[in-house]
Design a protein around this motif. Structure first.
Motif, PDB file in Angstrom:
ATOM      1  N   LEU A 162       0.818  -1.208   0.000  1.00 22.08           N
ATOM      2  CA  LEU A 162       0.000   0.000   0.000  1.00 22.08           C
ATOM      3  C   LEU A 162       0.854   1.260   0.000  1.00 22.08           C
ATOM      4  O   LEU A 162       0.385   2.336  -0.357  1.00 22.08           O
ATOM      5  N   ARG A 163       2.115   1.117   0.397  1.00 27.81           N
ATOM      6  CA  ARG A 163       2.983   2.291   0.418  1.00 27.81           C
ATOM      7  C   ARG A 163       3.335   2.752  -0.989  1.00 27.81           C
ATOM      8  O   ARG A 163       3.803   3.878  -1.176  1.00 27.81           O
ATOM      9  N   ASN A 164       3.115   1.903  -1.977  1.00 26.40           N
ATOM     10  CA  ASN A 164       3.506   2.214  -3.343  1.00 26.40           C
ATOM     11  C   ASN A 164       2.378   2.822  -4.162  1.00 26.40           C
ATOM     12  O   ASN A 164       2.536   3.011  -5.364  1.00 26.40           O
ATOM     13  N   VAL A 165       1.227   3.078  -3.546  1.00 31.12           N
ATOM     14  CA  VAL A 165       0.099   3.662  -4.272  1.00 31.12           C
ATOM     15  C   VAL A 165      -0.221   5.035  -3.676  1.00 31.12           C
ATOM     16  O   VAL A 165       0.191   5.358  -2.560  1.00 31.12           O
ATOM     17  N   CYS A 166      -0.952   5.818  -4.436  1.00 29.29           N
ATOM     18  CA  CYS A 166      -1.266   7.173  -3.972  1.00 29.29           C
ATOM     19  C   CYS A 166      -2.276   7.130  -2.827  1.00 29.29           C
ATOM     20  O   CYS A 166      -2.899   6.099  -2.565  1.00 29.29           O
ATOM     21  N   LEU A 167      -2.454   8.258  -2.171  1.00 25.23           N
ATOM     22  CA  LEU A 167      -3.293   8.329  -0.986  1.00 25.23           C
ATOM     23  C   LEU A 167      -4.733   7.933  -1.285  1.00 25.23           C
ATOM     24  O   LEU A 167      -5.368   7.227  -0.503  1.00 25.23           O
ATOM     25  N   GLU A 168      -5.281   8.373  -2.434  1.00 19.22           N
ATOM     26  CA  GLU A 168      -6.668   8.055  -2.767  1.00 19.22           C
ATOM     27  C   GLU A 168      -6.864   6.550  -2.940  1.00 19.22           C
ATOM     28  O   GLU A 168      -7.857   5.979  -2.471  1.00 19.22           O
ATOM     29  N   GLN A 169      -5.928   5.888  -3.611  1.00 21.86           N
ATOM     30  CA  GLN A 169      -6.025   4.445  -3.801  1.00 21.86           C
ATOM     31  C   GLN A 169      -5.874   3.696  -2.479  1.00 21.86           C
ATOM     32  O   GLN A 169      -6.601   2.739  -2.206  1.00 21.86           O
ATOM     33  N   ARG A 170      -4.931   4.155  -1.673  1.00 24.14           N
ATOM     34  CA  ARG A 170      -4.712   3.517  -0.378  1.00 24.14           C
ATOM     35  C   ARG A 170      -5.922   3.690   0.524  1.00 24.14           C
ATOM     36  O   ARG A 170      -6.344   2.754   1.210  1.00 24.14           O
ATOM     37  N   ALA A 171      -6.499   4.879   0.512  1.00 29.22           N
ATOM     38  CA  ALA A 171      -7.669   5.144   1.350  1.00 29.22           C
ATOM     39  C   ALA A 171      -8.850   4.286   0.926  1.00 29.22           C
ATOM     40  O   ALA A 171      -9.583   3.760   1.774  1.00 29.22           O
ATOM     41  N   PHE A 172      -9.035   4.119  -0.378  1.00 38.37           N
ATOM     42  CA  PHE A 172     -10.151   3.307  -0.854  1.00 38.37           C
ATOM     43  C   PHE A 172     -10.030   1.869  -0.340  1.00 38.37           C
ATOM     44  O   PHE A 172     -10.991   1.291   0.181  1.00 38.37           O
ATOM     45  N   TYR A 173      -8.840   1.297  -0.477  1.00 39.31           N
ATOM     46  CA  TYR A 173      -8.639  -0.074  -0.008  1.00 39.31           C
ATOM     47  C   TYR A 173      -8.837  -0.166   1.499  1.00 39.31           C
ATOM     48  O   TYR A 173      -9.468  -1.104   2.000  1.00 39.31           O
ATOM     49  N   ARG A 174      -8.323   0.795   2.246  1.00 35.93           N
ATOM     50  CA  ARG A 174      -8.419   0.731   3.698  1.00 35.93           C
ATOM     51  C   ARG A 174      -9.867   0.878   4.165  1.00 35.93           C
ATOM     52  O   ARG A 174     -10.266   0.293   5.181  1.00 35.93           O
ATOM     53  N   ILE A 175     -10.663   1.638   3.436  1.00 40.10           N
ATOM     54  CA  ILE A 175     -12.078   1.772   3.768  1.00 40.10           C
ATOM     55  C   ILE A 175     -12.781   0.419   3.613  1.00 40.10           C
ATOM     56  O   ILE A 175     -13.530  -0.015   4.500  1.00 40.10           O
ATOM     57  N   ILE A 176     -12.542  -0.247   2.471  1.00 40.08           N
ATOM     58  CA  ILE A 176     -13.171  -1.547   2.235  1.00 40.08           C
ATOM     59  C   ILE A 176     -12.680  -2.565   3.252  1.00 40.08           C
ATOM     60  O   ILE A 176     -13.454  -3.352   3.814  1.00 40.08           O
ATOM     61  N   SER A 177     -11.376  -2.573   3.517  1.00 38.50           N
ATOM     62  CA  SER A 177     -10.806  -3.502   4.482  1.00 38.50           C
ATOM     63  C   SER A 177     -11.362  -3.251   5.881  1.00 38.50           C
ATOM     64  O   SER A 177     -11.656  -4.202   6.616  1.00 38.50           O
ATOM     65  N   GLY A 178     -11.526  -1.986   6.254  1.00 35.80           N
ATOM     66  CA  GLY A 178     -12.075  -1.660   7.567  1.00 35.80           C
ATOM     67  C   GLY A 178     -13.509  -2.121   7.716  1.00 35.80           C
ATOM     68  O   GLY A 178     -13.909  -2.630   8.774  1.00 35.80           O
ATOM     69  N   LEU A 179     -14.304  -1.961   6.651  1.00 31.25           N
ATOM     70  CA  LEU A 179     -15.691  -2.444   6.675  1.00 31.25           C
ATOM     71  C   LEU A 179     -15.723  -3.960   6.812  1.00 31.25           C
ATOM     72  O   LEU A 179     -16.504  -4.516   7.591  1.00 31.25           O
ATOM     73  N   HIS A 180     -14.868  -4.644   6.075  1.00 28.43           N
ATOM     74  CA  HIS A 180     -14.775  -6.099   6.139  1.00 28.43           C
ATOM     75  C   HIS A 180     -14.396  -6.549   7.547  1.00 28.43           C
ATOM     76  O   HIS A 180     -14.985  -7.497   8.095  1.00 28.43           O
ATOM     77  N   SER A 181     -13.423  -5.871   8.140  1.00 29.40           N
ATOM     78  CA  SER A 181     -12.992  -6.226   9.500  1.00 29.40           C
ATOM     79  C   SER A 181     -14.118  -6.034  10.502  1.00 29.40           C
ATOM     80  O   SER A 181     -14.334  -6.859  11.386  1.00 29.40           O
ATOM     81  N   SER A 182     -14.843  -4.935  10.365  1.00 30.46           N
ATOM     82  CA  SER A 182     -15.934  -4.652  11.289  1.00 30.46           C
ATOM     83  C   SER A 182     -16.989  -5.745  11.225  1.00 30.46           C
ATOM     84  O   SER A 182     -17.470  -6.238  12.260  1.00 30.46           O
ATOM     85  N   ILE A 183     -17.360  -6.162  10.027  1.00 29.92           N
ATOM     86  CA  ILE A 183     -18.368  -7.207   9.869  1.00 29.92           C
ATOM     87  C   ILE A 183     -17.877  -8.511  10.473  1.00 29.92           C
ATOM     88  O   ILE A 183     -18.628  -9.232  11.155  1.00 29.92           O
TER      89      ILE A 183
END
Length: 476
Positions: free
Chosen positions: A240-261
């Motif tokens: 994730l360090r190799n992608v821009c902030l918008e791309q990283r944020a998108f993935y982290r949002i989806i991952s966070g939702l998945h973790s919460s569920i």
């Protein structure tokens, strides 16, 4: 001190030895917890990536201030009844999934249980969208309108039914441009669901069908990942360090939702059930083994702690959305027709929003979409991807999972709509929140379903962080 002086020397030495042992054991236990890679929570310390606060700060703020308030608020009638269409067909593949246990079906609520005010609200909500095209909404001085009309009496100033229909389409188009998800509360197949009667918990929904849902969400919606066959079921955090902030944020949002569920399913796991088919009953509670299977470093190739950190990331995003929309949310009536409860809800909302606004380290939404033309492109792609995720939720085979998936996705989409709405920014900057409703409402508007989804979605994230503390205690 006098009592200690009277004790024999061997007793004093024994007490000192016990005290020293307890302190030493406590020290090494704490040290081990912070440093061993085998501890699922070893990464959950320090700052949250891409945010300005740390895990401990969020834990304390949520568990002590936010969670208790949301817990008491979300049982109120305004927030417990959610209108949703659970009958829409999957647009991507045939539905070939089956529920594993009896508890995955949504229980319908009786018509008489729905507060009258909610049904009345749904009947006139579409008409309010037309207000922005009326004379009052334009804030025009019409004091000389009569003289003006007499001078131009030969003009037909009436508005045809066709024009009204066109106005309605304009209003729907304007609102759709702001949306990050697909709303289905006004469709013919939509119905009210009592969320308290259908809590989110383990349903046994797993296997190829469930994996296909998350694979589609991750792979078909991740930036620059078209070859899904060569990509694992997750993105290693180091990449994730190799992608821009918008791309990283998108993935982290989806991952966070998945973790919460996944935390919800582990915290409300079916521990045992009765054999009575006509009246099935279950005992639900935390399943530490299930939690470790989903998040421990051993079972996740070391990624589990980072997935849990992403939970805090999405929590801060939705918390910031509540704070930003606070002036608008304070204007809502939260009307159900039950006056005493409606007043209680408004007071509780004001209290919660004041607490949320007091948080010192909110997510900075201005960090995203700031790079000129590329920012406009990224923002539009965000909308398209989240709308696509809304469609994928119609493919979830378990009915109760589909309900909570759609609700939390819609809540997340509402949060992003709030954070990146030009209309909301205009309303705030121009001071419209201090003016009467009739002037401010057409500028920015949230439907009731969006408000219900927003508060329940942050409630789910808040509950996940609270449950994390329970699992932390069980692990210790």
């Amino acid at each position: 001190m006098y009592i200690l002086q009277q004790l024999p020397i061997y007793v004093l030495l024994t007490l000192c030895l016990i005290y020293w042992t307890e302190r030493t054991n406590g020290y090494f236990a704490a040290y081990s917890e912070q440093n061993t890679d085998q501890n699922c929570f070893c990464e959950l310390e320090g700052s949250i990536n891409d945010c300005s606060c740390d895990v401990d700060t969020v834990d304390h703020f949520n568990n002590m201030k936010v969670y208790p308030r949301l817990k008491s608020l979300l049982v109120k009638n305004y927030f417990r009844f959610f209108k949703v269409n659970l009958k829409r067909e999957c647009p991507f593949w045939p539905d070939d999934s089956k529920c594993a246990i009896r508890f995955c079906q949504v229980e319908n609520c009786a018509e008489q249980e729905i507060p009258k005010g909610l049904k009345e609200h749904s009947e006139h909500v579409d008409k309010s969208a037309l207000f922005k095209y009326t004379k009052e909404a334009q804030n025009v001085d019409c004091s000389h309108a009569e003289d003006f009309n007499s001078a131009l009496g030969f003009l037909d100033t009436s508005i045809s039914d066709q024009s009204h229909r066109e106005f309605a389409r304009w209003a729907e188009h304007d609102e759709a441009e702001e949306e990050f998800c697909i709303l289905d509360d006004d469709e013919s197949g939509s119905q009210y669901v009592d969320l308290l009667l259908n809590p989110e918990r383990y349903t046994g929904y797993k296997g190829d069908s469930a994996h296909r849902i998350w694979k589609s969400i991750y792979h078909e919606n991740c930036f620059g990942m078209n070859d899904t066959k060569s990509v694992p079921n997750y993105i290693p955090h180091i990449d994730l360090r190799n992608v821009c902030l918008e791309q990283r944020a998108f993935y982290r949002i989806i991952s966070g939702l998945h973790s919460s569920i996944n935390i919800h399913l582990s915290a409300k796991y079916l521990l045992s059930e009765s054999k009575d088919f006509l009246s099935p009953q279950g005992i639900w509670g935390p399943n530490l083994q299930e939690f470790e299977k989903r998040f421990s470093p051993e079972n996740t190739n070391g990624e589990g702690p980072h997935w849990l950190r992403n939970l805090y990331f999405i929590y801060l995003i939705e918390l910031r959305a509540l704070a930003k929309a606070a002036p608008y949310l304070r204007r809502e009536a939260y009307y159900t027709g039950i006056s005493e409860e409606d007043n209680e809800v408004k007071l509780a909302i004001n209290d919660l929003l004041s607490v949320v606004e007091s948080f010192q380290s909110h997510f900075d939404e201005n960090a995203l979409f700031t790079n000129g033309i590329a920012a406009v492109k990224f923002k539009q792609e965000y909308k398209e991807k989240f709308r696509n995720i809304s469609r994928i939720m119609d493919c979830v085979g378990c009915e109760k999972c589909r309900l909570w998936g759609k609700l939390q996705t819609q809540g997340l989409g509402t949060a992003l709509k709030i954070l990146y709405s030009d209309k909301l920014n205009q309303a705030t900057e121009s001071g419209l929140w201090n003016k009467p409703h009739i002037e401010a409402d057409p500028i920015f508007r949230l439907r009731r379903s969006e408000i219900v989804a927003l508060f329940n979605a942050i409630g789910r994230l808040s509950t996940s962080i609270f449950e994390m503390d329970n699992f932390r205690k069980l692990l210790r």
